[in-house]
Design a protein around this motif. Structure first.
Motif, mmCIF file in Angstrom:
data_model
loop_
_atom_site.group_PDB
_atom_site.id
_atom_site.type_symbol
_atom_site.label_atom_id
_atom_site.label_comp_id
_atom_site.label_asym_id
_atom_site.label_seq_id
_atom_site.Cartn_x
_atom_site.Cartn_y
_atom_site.Cartn_z
ATOM 1 N N PHE A 1 -1.719 10.024 -2.244
ATOM 2 C CA PHE A 1 -1.587 10.459 -3.635
ATOM 3 C C PHE A 1 -2.946 10.901 -4.142
ATOM 4 O O PHE A 1 -3.906 10.128 -4.143
ATOM 5 N N SER A 2 -3.045 12.128 -4.595
ATOM 6 C CA SER A 2 -4.317 12.670 -5.070
ATOM 7 C C SER A 2 -4.605 12.172 -6.479
ATOM 8 O O SER A 2 -3.809 12.371 -7.391
ATOM 9 N N ILE A 3 -5.749 11.521 -6.657
ATOM 10 C CA ILE A 3 -6.116 10.975 -7.964
ATOM 11 C C ILE A 3 -6.924 12.020 -8.731
ATOM 12 O O ILE A 3 -8.096 12.257 -8.447
ATOM 13 N N ARG A 4 -6.279 12.657 -9.690
ATOM 14 C CA ARG A 4 -6.954 13.685 -10.464
ATOM 15 C C ARG A 4 -7.537 13.128 -11.764
ATOM 16 O O ARG A 4 -8.499 13.665 -12.297
ATOM 17 N N ASN A 5 -6.889 12.103 -12.327
ATOM 18 C CA ASN A 5 -7.417 11.459 -13.526
ATOM 19 C C ASN A 5 -6.870 10.031 -13.601
ATOM 20 O O ASN A 5 -6.073 9.628 -12.744
ATOM 21 N N PRO A 6 -7.304 9.229 -14.563
ATOM 22 C CA PRO A 6 -6.888 7.821 -14.591
ATOM 23 C C PRO A 6 -5.383 7.602 -14.598
ATOM 24 O O PRO A 6 -4.913 6.562 -14.118
ATOM 25 N N ILE A 7 -4.618 8.536 -15.132
ATOM 26 C CA ILE A 7 -3.157 8.383 -15.129
ATOM 27 C C ILE A 7 -2.666 8.153 -13.709
ATOM 28 O O ILE A 7 -1.855 7.260 -13.432
ATOM 29 N N ASP A 8 -3.172 8.944 -12.787
ATOM 30 C CA ASP A 8 -2.750 8.837 -11.392
ATOM 31 C C ASP A 8 -3.127 7.487 -10.782
ATOM 32 O O ASP A 8 -2.386 6.933 -9.973
ATOM 33 N N ALA A 9 -4.265 6.963 -11.192
ATOM 34 C CA ALA A 9 -4.699 5.675 -10.648
ATOM 35 C C ALA A 9 -3.734 4.563 -11.064
ATOM 36 O O ALA A 9 -3.348 3.717 -10.248
ATOM 37 N N PHE A 10 -3.329 4.569 -12.326
ATOM 38 C CA PHE A 10 -2.392 3.549 -12.791
ATOM 39 C C PHE A 10 -1.025 3.702 -12.123
ATOM 40 O O PHE A 10 -0.399 2.719 -11.728
ATOM 41 N N VAL A 11 -0.567 4.942 -12.003
ATOM 42 C CA VAL A 11 0.746 5.175 -11.391
ATOM 43 C C VAL A 11 0.718 4.814 -9.909
ATOM 44 O O VAL A 11 1.640 4.176 -9.387
ATOM 45 N N ALA A 12 -0.345 5.197 -9.225
ATOM 46 C CA ALA A 12 -0.451 4.894 -7.798
ATOM 47 C C ALA A 12 -0.506 3.391 -7.548
ATOM 48 O O ALA A 12 0.018 2.902 -6.540
ATOM 49 N N ALA A 13 -1.144 2.667 -8.445
ATOM 50 C CA ALA A 13 -1.194 1.214 -8.290
ATOM 51 C C ALA A 13 0.206 0.611 -8.326
ATOM 52 O O ALA A 13 0.519 -0.314 -7.569
ATOM 53 N N ARG A 14 1.056 1.140 -9.180
ATOM 54 C CA ARG A 14 2.441 0.659 -9.248
ATOM 55 C C ARG A 14 3.216 1.075 -8.007
ATOM 56 O O ARG A 14 4.081 0.340 -7.519
ATOM 57 N N HIS A 15 2.914 2.268 -7.461
ATOM 58 C CA HIS A 15 3.545 2.680 -6.200
ATOM 59 C C HIS A 15 3.228 1.661 -5.105
ATOM 60 O O HIS A 15 4.098 1.247 -4.335
ATOM 61 N N THR A 16 1.976 1.271 -5.065
ATOM 62 C CA THR A 16 1.543 0.336 -4.026
ATOM 63 C C THR A 16 2.239 -1.009 -4.178
ATOM 64 O O THR A 16 2.711 -1.607 -3.205
#
Length: 808
Positions: free
Chosen positions: A155-170
């Motif tokens: 998952f490409s982290i482009r901004n903090p939104i992606d970091a929070f969403v990716a953490a939930r994916h994990t």
């Protein structure tokens, strides 16, 4: 000693040790504060507290629990079998009667309650329990952005939104979908930000533009489009329960309601910060030296229904309007169902009836007024029309003057000159008529022409916007309405806000609506920012991080990404409440750019896509369904703002009500966007209602999306949709007379933003040929009207595809 004997001794020793440990746990005294109180607070107090006594039972104190509830005594200290409380929490077949509609207490929690009862149910008198603090009422803390990059390999982290969403994916073991292709992305952006489809040329330019900044440039271009204000203004008008008529049986028209709609569009295009956007709508009239636009903004709360029937109880319906204003304010900015406290204390949320009427008091002295709000474009249009009308009038006067002057005396000439200005011009038919009625010859010849031209004179615009003005004299006092009945006054109340939220900080001794509007944006207010960013997210994903956008209370949903929600709330404040900046941040994320295909990751079918491993796919709004057809056909009139329009309607629709007049808009006016269709509450435009437009009786925070056969029939048979297909098909046929495959190709590009796949093209060519076979004069059909008719049929097929009205 054998190994077998050694093993037996070891096992026996372990069993004895474990048994001793269990006896130690079982014989330990249960401490109420340490062991029991946390269970009661977490699992019971939300429904059984001092204020909200479900079933008449409160578990907040020793005295209340021993008093029992409507079912009698629930606790008998020392007697487990006689304690009904234990029966309520014991599960049977995996479910328990209490907690209601929740998972049962686990075995360890039940064991603690049982042991507590057995040991005498000790509860210190000084211990009073409070229900758990609702998540939405907890202070907003800016969370740390997840930094575990190892979890984000896919998952490409482009901004903090992606970091929070990716953490939930994990956490959930989900694999995010691949990114959407560029054709899908540009169509998604156009539909989300402007509500209109991209042109084929715009799509091709974007697809071919491989520059790293191409996507970001497209976002900025669309946020700068005047159509952005229309799309996001329509969302706000749902919240504002905007309509062009009063409602109720009379349902009189509000001829100038559109002025408020135009204000909303302009304010959103100008990116008026959300706090200022709010203050002007709730209290624009109370600002220092308010401008006309700020007064117009107060039309937000003038959108309430109004009963204008003869003989109605005016005070009753005035109070109904104020109740609606309180409910709407609570839902729109706080995400609370304040209306549940109109007749009694709120059964679920910490809002008392007294607090409801303290909020009511803010609007009790706001009087409805009209303000002259003639728009600049109205004046310009009038001046332009007068430039056409005036010369013809002057010509008629000159003819009349020339005809009579030869036969007038000096005294009569002087009298005539007073009727005309220095240049011999006049627009006063009465003055001219009074003089010339005494002159038989000339008047009889020119009178019909003068009178006919007078009737054509452009009407001087005089627009009255609906607004508020604070009553300064004879101010009304506010009382609690006993059981919600307006003429049963209870305790007198002063202006105030719910105690569960930060205190009001008024400018003067007596607060007003301006103070209320500022209070909504108090730094300690836990709701406004969360509610606002959740609604923005909802419009870009089809569902908010909190699914119940109108209810952040105990009966609403909890956030799927609580840390992301709070980060967005703090970020919205940091961005100065800029709606455009927040939207830009979200659409630039990788999360927004994901494919919406539900089968994009094999075997991963999470119900509802709550954790956002892909984008969502859903039908566009009712207005956009119409706009897409008009845009694809080339018929769309893109004029921004102004008065509403009345597209054609069948007679049987307009004949249902005594007050229904529907003068059909002429020319290109009828092809303006759907948001400008005149909305009459008792007879709303049928096509809009078929596709789930709200009825404008109450504030709407999220539209339903139904899927019915009537929608398919409307797309197929509604005259406007047929006309659009007819226009598109005929144009494609003219453009590619001898090349039907190319004509179908351009229809696909204009409707779907992509070329047809080979199997789609072959299918439509076969259908095209079949239509031609059904027509007469087969030898001459190529390039004839039959050819155009066949291509119109192909346009109808494409325009009736689900993909055409779906935002992917």
């Amino acid at each position: 000693m054998s190994k077998l004997n050694s093993l037996a001794i070891l096992i026996t020793t372990l069993i004895l040790l474990l048994a001793g440990q269990n006896r130690s746990v079982a014989t330990d005294d249960v401490d109420f504060r340490r062991d029991v109180a946390p269970i009661l607070q977490a699992r019971c107090l939300s429904c059984h507290n001092e204020r909200d006594r479900r079933g008449g039972l409160s578990l907040h104190s020793s005295r209340s629990v021993r008093a029992g509830g409507e079912s009698g005594v629930v606790l008998t200290p020392g007697d487990v079998d006689a304690s009904y409380l234990l029966d309520l929490i014991l599960p049977a077949d995996g479910t328990a009667e209490m907690p209601k509609d929740e998972a049962p207490l686990d075995a360890s929690e039940i064991a603690v309650i049982r042991k507590w009862i057995e040991s005498g149910a000790a509860w210190p008198d000084d211990v009073v329990l409070e229900p758990p603090v609702l998540w939405s009422l907890k202070p907003i803390q800016r969370p740390e952005i997840p930094e575990n990059q190892a979890a984000f390999d896919s998952f490409s982290i482009r901004n903090p939104i992606d970091a929070f969403v990716a953490a939930r994916h994990t956490e959930a073991g989900l694999t995010p979908a691949a990114g959407a292709d560029r054709r899908t992305l540009i169509r998604r952006l156009y539909l989300d930000l402007t509500g209109l489809p991209p042109s084929p040329d715009a799509v091709e330019l974007f697809v071919l533009n491989e520059a790293p900044a191409a996507y970001e440039q497209l976002v900025d271009e669309l946020l700068s489009s005047p159509h952005y204000g229309e799309q996001w203004g329509r969302y706000w008008l749902d919240l504002a329960r905007y309509a062009d008529s009063e409602g109720y049986l009379g349902d009189n028209e509000r001829p100038h309601a559109w002025v408020y709609r135009e204000w909303v569009i302009n304010a959103i295009n100008l990116d008026l910060p959300f706090d200022q956007f709010t203050i002007e709508q709730l209290a624009g009239d109370l600002l220092d030296e308010p401008t006309l636009e700020q007064k117009i903004a107060t039309g937000f709360h003038r959108n309430t229904l109004r009963n204008t029937e003869a003989g109605v109880d005016l005070e009753l319906y005035r109070t109904k309007e104020i109740v609606d204003r309180v409910n709407t304010t609570g839902m729109v900015w706080l995400g609370l169902t304040l209306g549940c406290a109109e007749c009694h204390d709120h059964k679920n949320d910490p809002i008392s009836q007294k607090e409801f009427y303290q909020l009511y008091a803010f609007f009790n002295n706001a009087d409805d007024v009209g303000v002259t709000a003639t728009r600049p474009w109205e004046i310009a249009e009038h001046n332009q029309a007068m430039q056409i009308w005036q010369p013809q009038w002057d010509e008629l006067l000159q003819k009349l003057q020339h005809f009579e002057m030869e036969n007038l005396t000096t005294e009569q000439k002087t009298e005539l000159s007073t009727k005309l200005d220095r240049t011999g011009k006049s627009t006063d038919i009465n003055a001219v008529e009074t003089f010339y009625r005494t002159k038989e010859s000339g008047w009889k010849e020119l009178q019909p022409r003068l009178e006919a031209h007078t009737k054509k004179r452009p009407v001087q615009p005089s627009t009255k916007a609906r607004a508020f003005a604070e009553r300064r004299k004879d101010r009304r006092e506010t009382f609690v309405h006993v059981r919600g009945v307006y003429n049963r006054p209870g305790d007198k109340v002063s202006l105030g806000t719910p105690a569960v939220l930060p205190p009001l900080q008024p400018r003067a001794a007596v607060p007003d609506r301006f103070d209320l509007a500022r209070w909504l944006f108090h730094e300690d207010n836990t709701l406004t920012a969360r509610v606002a960013v959740n609604r923005i997210w909802q419009q870009l994903y089809g569902q908010g991080l909190v699914a119940t956008a109108n209810d952040f209370g105990t009966q609403g949903a909890t956030p799927t990404h609580p840390l992301l929600l709070d980060w967005l709330a703090t970020e919205y404040r940091r961005l100065g409440w800029s709606r455009k900046a927040m939207i830009r941040l979200i659409v630039l994320s990788s999360t927004y750019r994901l494919s919406s295909s539900s089968n994009s990751v094999a075997g991963q079918q999470q119900a509802g896509n709550q954790l956002l491993w892909r984008q969502n796919s859903y039908r566009v709004s009712a207005e956009s369904v119409r706009d897409l057809h008009l845009a694809a056909s080339g018929l769309l009139n893109r004029t921004i703002g102004r008065r509403g329009i009345r597209p054609p309607l069948p007679a049987f629709v307009t004949e249902v009500g005594r007050s229904v007049k529907w003068p059909v808009s002429q020319g290109s006016e009828r092809y303006r966007r759907g948001m400008y269709i005149f909305f009459k509450r008792t007879v709303p435009y049928p096509m809009l209602m078929t596709f789930d437009a709200p009825d404008a009786t109450v504030s709407c925070s999220r539209r339903e999306r139904s899927n019915t056969p009537l929608q398919a029939l409307t797309l197929l048979n509604d005259p406007v949709f047929f006309e659009c297909a007819q226009t598109l098909g005929a144009e494609a046929a003219r453009q590619f007379t001898e090349e039907p495959r190319e004509a179908i190709h351009i229809i696909f590009l204009r409707c779907l933003g992509r070329p047809p796949a080979e199997d789609e093209l072959n299918f439509l060519m076969a259908a095209h040929d079949e239509v031609l076979l059904l027509m007469e004069d087969e030898q001459t059909k190529a390039g004839s009207e039959d050819g155009a008719a066949a291509m119109i049929a192909m346009a109808r097929i494409v325009m009736n595809l689900d993909e055409f009205v779906t935002r992917d």
